[in-house]
Scaffold this motif. Structure first.
Motif, mmCIF file in Angstrom:
data_model
loop_
_atom_site.group_PDB
_atom_site.id
_atom_site.type_symbol
_atom_site.label_atom_id
_atom_site.label_comp_id
_atom_site.label_asym_id
_atom_site.label_seq_id
_atom_site.Cartn_x
_atom_site.Cartn_y
_atom_site.Cartn_z
ATOM 1 N N MET B 1 -23.936 -2.657 32.830
ATOM 2 C CA MET B 1 -25.441 -4.130 31.585
ATOM 3 C C MET B 1 -25.986 -2.971 30.855
ATOM 4 O O MET B 1 -26.317 -1.439 30.830
ATOM 5 N N ALA B 2 -25.661 -3.331 29.705
ATOM 6 C CA ALA B 2 -25.974 -2.445 28.754
ATOM 7 C C ALA B 2 -27.519 -2.178 28.438
ATOM 8 O O ALA B 2 -28.132 -2.691 29.149
ATOM 9 N N PRO B 3 -27.617 -0.965 28.030
ATOM 10 C CA PRO B 3 -28.886 -0.751 27.630
ATOM 11 C C PRO B 3 -30.136 -0.428 26.644
ATOM 12 O O PRO B 3 -29.266 -1.804 25.532
ATOM 13 N N LYS B 4 -30.624 -1.186 26.858
ATOM 14 C CA LYS B 4 -31.925 -2.088 25.752
ATOM 15 C C LYS B 4 -31.846 -0.608 24.273
ATOM 16 O O LYS B 4 -31.774 0.265 24.484
ATOM 17 N N THR B 5 -31.390 -2.150 23.307
ATOM 18 C CA THR B 5 -31.189 -1.023 22.251
ATOM 19 C C THR B 5 -32.580 -1.682 21.627
ATOM 20 O O THR B 5 -33.000 -3.069 21.592
ATOM 21 N N ARG B 6 -32.820 -0.301 20.156
ATOM 22 C CA ARG B 6 -33.731 -1.324 19.485
ATOM 23 C C ARG B 6 -33.766 -1.128 17.708
ATOM 24 O O ARG B 6 -32.885 -0.226 17.603
ATOM 25 N N PHE B 7 -33.952 -2.239 16.522
ATOM 26 C CA PHE B 7 -33.312 -2.141 15.757
ATOM 27 C C PHE B 7 -34.967 -0.968 15.082
ATOM 28 O O PHE B 7 -35.671 -1.652 14.273
ATOM 29 N N ALA B 22 -23.120 -0.293 14.402
ATOM 30 C CA ALA B 22 -24.642 -0.924 14.341
ATOM 31 C C ALA B 22 -24.530 -2.068 13.612
ATOM 32 O O ALA B 22 -26.231 -2.866 14.092
ATOM 33 N N SER B 23 -23.847 -3.178 14.102
ATOM 34 C CA SER B 23 -24.099 -4.510 14.108
ATOM 35 C C SER B 23 -24.101 -4.723 15.166
ATOM 36 O O SER B 23 -24.281 -5.926 15.763
ATOM 37 N N ARG B 24 -23.734 -3.772 15.958
ATOM 38 C CA ARG B 24 -24.192 -4.236 18.061
ATOM 39 C C ARG B 24 -25.478 -3.780 18.145
ATOM 40 O O ARG B 24 -26.510 -4.188 18.336
ATOM 41 N N ARG B 25 -25.894 -2.592 16.879
ATOM 42 C CA ARG B 25 -27.248 -1.863 17.383
ATOM 43 C C ARG B 25 -28.619 -3.485 17.186
ATOM 44 O O ARG B 25 -29.668 -4.092 17.067
ATOM 45 N N LEU B 26 -28.045 -4.074 15.708
ATOM 46 C CA LEU B 26 -28.659 -5.309 14.771
ATOM 47 C C LEU B 26 -28.414 -6.249 16.230
ATOM 48 O O LEU B 26 -29.384 -7.405 16.244
ATOM 49 N N ILE B 27 -27.843 -7.026 16.126
ATOM 50 C CA ILE B 27 -27.607 -7.883 17.832
ATOM 51 C C ILE B 27 -28.632 -7.327 18.383
ATOM 52 O O ILE B 27 -29.391 -8.420 18.700
ATOM 53 N N GLU B 28 -27.971 -6.631 19.523
ATOM 54 C CA GLU B 28 -28.936 -6.313 20.558
ATOM 55 C C GLU B 28 -30.587 -6.094 20.415
ATOM 56 O O GLU B 28 -30.700 -6.200 20.826
ATOM 57 N N GLY B 29 -30.890 -5.318 18.920
ATOM 58 C CA GLY B 29 -31.830 -4.478 19.066
ATOM 59 C C GLY B 29 -32.865 -5.862 18.310
ATOM 60 O O GLY B 29 -34.356 -5.519 18.266
ATOM 61 N N PHE B 31 -31.602 -9.915 17.497
ATOM 62 C CA PHE B 31 -31.237 -11.040 17.346
ATOM 63 C C PHE B 31 -31.353 -11.124 18.575
ATOM 64 O O PHE B 31 -32.278 -12.317 19.003
ATOM 65 N N VAL B 32 -31.241 -10.615 20.180
ATOM 66 C CA VAL B 32 -30.821 -11.112 20.728
ATOM 67 C C VAL B 32 -32.637 -10.840 21.829
ATOM 68 O O VAL B 32 -32.777 -11.809 22.167
ATOM 69 N N PRO B 33 -33.204 -9.659 21.518
ATOM 70 C CA PRO B 33 -34.779 -10.434 22.234
ATOM 71 C C PRO B 33 -35.227 -11.799 21.308
ATOM 72 O O PRO B 33 -36.520 -11.831 21.879
ATOM 73 N N LEU B 34 -35.273 -11.558 20.402
ATOM 74 C CA LEU B 34 -35.992 -12.484 19.584
ATOM 75 C C LEU B 34 -35.623 -14.211 19.988
ATOM 76 O O LEU B 34 -36.357 -14.697 19.553
ATOM 77 N N LEU B 35 -34.100 -14.454 19.848
ATOM 78 C CA LEU B 35 -33.478 -15.287 19.715
ATOM 79 C C LEU B 35 -32.860 -16.006 20.913
ATOM 80 O O LEU B 35 -33.239 -16.810 21.323
ATOM 81 N N TYR B 36 -32.735 -15.409 21.633
ATOM 82 C CA TYR B 36 -31.887 -15.518 23.066
ATOM 83 C C TYR B 36 -33.089 -15.691 24.107
ATOM 84 O O TYR B 36 -33.639 -14.482 24.419
ATOM 85 N N GLU B 37 -32.694 -16.563 24.738
ATOM 86 C CA GLU B 37 -33.216 -16.197 26.303
ATOM 87 C C GLU B 37 -32.792 -15.330 27.067
ATOM 88 O O GLU B 37 -32.015 -14.481 27.102
ATOM 89 N N PRO B 42 -23.117 -10.635 29.645
ATOM 90 C CA PRO B 42 -22.762 -9.479 28.703
ATOM 91 C C PRO B 42 -22.581 -10.785 27.162
ATOM 92 O O PRO B 42 -22.441 -11.966 27.643
ATOM 93 N N LEU B 43 -23.189 -10.651 25.912
ATOM 94 C CA LEU B 43 -22.178 -11.557 25.058
ATOM 95 C C LEU B 43 -21.333 -11.008 24.570
ATOM 96 O O LEU B 43 -20.440 -10.512 24.237
#
Lengths: 376, 343, 97
Positions: B1-7, B22-29, B31-37, B42-43
């Motif tokens: 499981m991917a570690p939690k990232t913060r942007f 950098a793209s990965r950090r943006l998405i995981e840090g 978008f994911v926390p705010l947009l996805y349930e 994994p994405l």
């Protein structure tokens, strides 16, 4: 690819590695320094550490011109380019190197006109194509690259191009080697000598290393076979108690170097009395600046270049890694605050920097391979 | 499981769109926390949703390529094929697309018409219908002539399950053909580097290749990806992270055209980091790998498919490339944008 | 030391004899021959290029010679194995000189 593939032949690499194992005295530890960043990169890229016996240690030298450039010079170049109507042009390697206010790429994101060029002549072309702007070419490199900048300036002068300027950070290799050898904590058995610098300066400038310092030096090419053959040649000298300059890269390096290139450099450049090197301090007569007859194209005279002196962040140990005292992974910041994505020092940005090379190619490996696969 | 990232980045840089770290950090840090349930999935390239109980795959992609037209294709084709491919590699057959245009005022109609024609042709070739869209126009100087977004939905192809968690030691890694064609073609087509080569973008639908593999060895398919921005290295690094195993590739097994190799040597780039627009990466259970490879070789466009490596326990979470003489190197995800290395 | 790679000269520009079109595995670029004015290359020659300039000619002879030397390393080993094969299993492996 010709002159490349032959020097990557797996069969010959295995044979040469075997010869190295035969030559290396099992009761002895060998510390060999590859001076030039291109060699550091090649060693990691081809995984050559895996084919050497464990008692041969390769120490990375300071021959990476991006890595040894003090942050203050990047700041100064970017500050100069802040003048409206200026295009900041540099090689790709420079683009992510951090200055105190950000890298050139970050400046580009904030609105500065920053362009990557592959050649100094591209920067000159840019100036001719944009007569209403000024092009500030941020020149870096050892003697390999200086002749190209020199030739470009000669063109600029001949054609009277009024809006092309060079911010010159060219440095010379010998003073760096001297600084390494003068380092009290340095114990080295021999050198893998710079390959492409030597196409310009030849092999003669290294004779003092053999004569005065009594260390063997083999000028080496960049393909796996070149590097391995150079190590064979070094081991042979060490076994025979010799210390001389040898040329492994004969197919492109002439003992006397390239006279045309040296003439061009002599015409355009002179030595600065001293120059600051990251990690090595101020070194006399180690860097180039434009001669007075090229003053019109000298960015340091034609722009307001602040004399910015920036010390490295305290925690960063770039200097010690540059001098080969620390391995990249031993720096406090390695892999944590300092990664290729978020570099603190230039050694992590430049693909020839030992930190970047180690991080990108090596540090997540587990057990190093100790066997050599038989050729398929 | 991917570690939690913060942007934490204060501003958006080009690197955030390059498809790498950098793209990965943006998405995981961000978008994911705010947009996805909160989801433990994994994405992937497409999302699996259920509409009244029926499974559907949905994906979206935007295309901002410059220049618009290049050897082998144009932005319109990329816009169709890219979305069809995202669905294909998540095990779904694209049925319909909707498309959104952002056009720059001053764009000659001829250019727009050419792109619409290209999209129509690509859609027909890919067997997909374009059923709707939207157009916006922005001031001259924005939108680089045109940006195109496509969203596609499709039905799952029976017999395929794509899940990094199903990847096991001993599984094989396949690629459908030579890598790096698209990215290098674009780099050269920009004309900034005075480099020329006989190279074309590989843009095409990979659905026929996926279907061929599914027919031959569907149950053995573990994971698939179309390695676009960030290249094969980035896709495989994501896999390694998601499954916690090591991906070990053989240098001499990776198909690369001479011209791509030459351009990469010249510019100091690694073909493994260069974008592809018509290739497929797959991890197959060892029992089905040869059948899948054979099926690809029999399929138009899959003739140059190769098995390029396998899954091992180590180096866990990373990608390793080995040479025939025993040298090894780690290949990381792309950092930043591919910049020509000079010195 | 910096990135420099071998390229083959395809043609010399007719407008400027310091400009040449070179080929690296199928990729073509113009390079400046100004650093080789004492020893001008001609089409078919191989040169080492760096930041858009040709630095030196590549000597086919030296390259071939070098490959020969490397191949001989293997040959010495083969010769030694021959010797060992003739009943000298107890002979120690000595470093090749």
């Amino acid at each position: 690819m010709k002159y490349v593939d032959e020097f990557r032949s797996p069969e010959l690499i295995s044979k040469t590695a075997e010869e190295i194992r035969r030559l290396a005295d099992p009761n002895r530890r060998y510390r060999l320094m590859e001076i030039c960043g291109g060699h550091t990169h090649a060693i990691y890229r081809f995984g050559l550490g895996d084919v050497l016996p464990p008692n041969i240690e390769l120490i990375h030298g300071p021959g990476c011109p991006v890595c040894v450039l003090p942050m203050g010079r990047i700041d100064a170049g970017l500050a100069a380019a802040a003048r409206p109507g200026t295009i900041f042009a540099a090689f790709g390697d420079m683009m992510r190197v951090p200055g105190t206010q950000g890298s050139p790429l970050e400046h580009k994101a904030r609105g500065m006109d920053v362009r990557i060029v592959y050649s100094p002549s591209d920067a000159l072309k840019l100036a001719k194509a944009n007569p209403e702007k000024q092009v500030l070419f941020f020149a870096i490199g050892f003697e390999t690259t200086a002749p190209s900048t020199a030739l470009t300036l000669q063109h600029a002068k001949k054609e009277g191009v009024p809006n092309f300027f060079v911010f010159c950070n060219h440095i010379t290799i010998n003073p760096a080697i001297r600084a390494i050898l003068n380092s009290p904590d340095m114990r080295l058995d021999g050198f893998i000598g710079p390959g492409h610098v030597s196409t310009v300066i030849g092999c003669r400038p290294y004779e003092w290393i053999a004569k005065d310092q009594n260390k063997p030096i083999v000028v080496s090419g960049f393909e796996p076979l070149d590097l391995l053959q150079s190590i064979v040649m070094l081991l042979r000298q060490l076994r025979n108690g010799e210390a001389k300059v040898e040329n492994q890269y004969k197919r492109v390096v002439a003992w006397e170097g390239n006279k045309v290139a040296l003439r061009a450099m002599e015409d355009v450049f002179e030595l600065r009395p001293h120059f600051e090197w990251r990690g090595l301090g101020s070194i006399p007569e180690s860097a180039l600046r434009l001669r007075e007859k090229y003053a019109e194209w000298d960015a340091e005279l034609q722009f307001d270049i602040p004399g910015i002196r920036v010390t490295d962040p305290e925690a960063a140990q770039c200097g010690e890694v540059l001098r080969g005292i620390l391995k990249p992974a031993q720096c406090r910041l390695f892999g944590r605050e300092c990664t290729p994505e978020r570099p603190v020092g230039a050694l992590m940005v430049s693909s020839e920097g030992s930190c970047a090379a180690y991080y990108n190619y090596e540090h997540r490996k587990t057990a190093p391979l100790t066997t050599i696969e038989a050729p398929a | 499981m991917a570690p939690k990232t913060r942007f934490h980045d204060p501003q958006i840089e080009m690197a955030h769109g390059a498809g790498g770290k950098a793209s990965r950090r943006l998405i995981e840090g961000l978008f994911v926390p705010l947009l996805y349930e909160t989801s433990s999935e994994p994405l992937g390239d497409a999302a699996r949703v259920y509409l009244n109980g029926a499974p559907l795959a949905i994906t979206t992609d935007s295309f901002v390529v410059r220049p618009l037209v290049f050897p082998g294709g144009s932005i319109g084709e990329l816009a169709v094929n890219g979305t069809v491919n995202d669905l294909a590699v998540s095990g779904a057959k694209a049925e319909t697309l909707v498309v959104a245009f952002v056009l720059e005022a001053g764009l000659p109609t001829e250019i727009l018409r050419a792109e619409i024609q290209a999209m129509a042709a690509a859609a027909q070739k890919a067997g997909v219908r374009i059923v709707g869209g939207d157009t916006k126009v922005v001031e001259h100087g924005k939108a680089d002539s045109m940006y195109i977004s496509t969203t596609g939905i499709g039905a799952p192809i029976s017999g395929i399950t794509v899940d990094p968690a199903s990847v096991r030691r001993g599984d094989k890694v396949l690629v459908s053909g030579p890598i790096g064609d698209h990215g290098i073609t674009i780099l050269l087509a920009r004309g900034e580097l005075d480099l020329e080569a006989d190279l074309r973008s590989d843009t095409r639908s990979v659905l026929p290749l996926v279907e061929a593999m599914a027919r031959a060895a569907g149950p053995s398919i573990r994971w698939m990806r179309d390695p676009t921005r960030g290249g094969v290295a980035t896709s495989l690094n994501e896999l390694a992270r998601d499954c916690g195993l090591g991906v070990v590739l053989r240098d001499d097994a990776i198909p690369v055209r001479d011209a791509v190799r030459g351009a990469c040597e010249l510019l100091g780039l690694d073909p493994l980091h260069i974008a592809n627009e018509g290739q497929l990466l797959a991890v197959m259970g060892a029992e089905g790998a040869d059948a899948a490879l054979h099926a690809l070789h029999q399929t138009h466009g899959g003739e140059e498919a190769r098995i390029i490596g396998e899954i091992q326990d180590q180096p866990a979470g990373s990608v390793l490339v080995t040479t025939r003489y025993g040298g090894t190197r780690i290949v990381d995800m792309l950092v930043g944008d591919p910049l020509p290395r000079i010195c | 030391m910096c990135l420099a790679i071998p390229a083959k000269i395809i043609e010399i520009s007719t407008e400027n004899d310091n400009l040449a079109l070179v080929d690296v595995a199928g990729v073509r670029r113009h390079v400046d021959l100004g650093l080789l004015e004492d020893d001008r290359p001609k089409p078919g020659d191989w040169v080492l290029i760096h930041v858009g300039y040709a630095m030196t000619k590549i000597s086919e002879q030296d390259a071939t010679e070098q490959m020969r030397i490397l191949e001989m390393l293997g040959e010495s080993e083969a010769a030694m194995q021959e010797v060992r094969g003739y009943g000298s299993e107890n002979a120690e492996r000595k470093p090749v000189t």
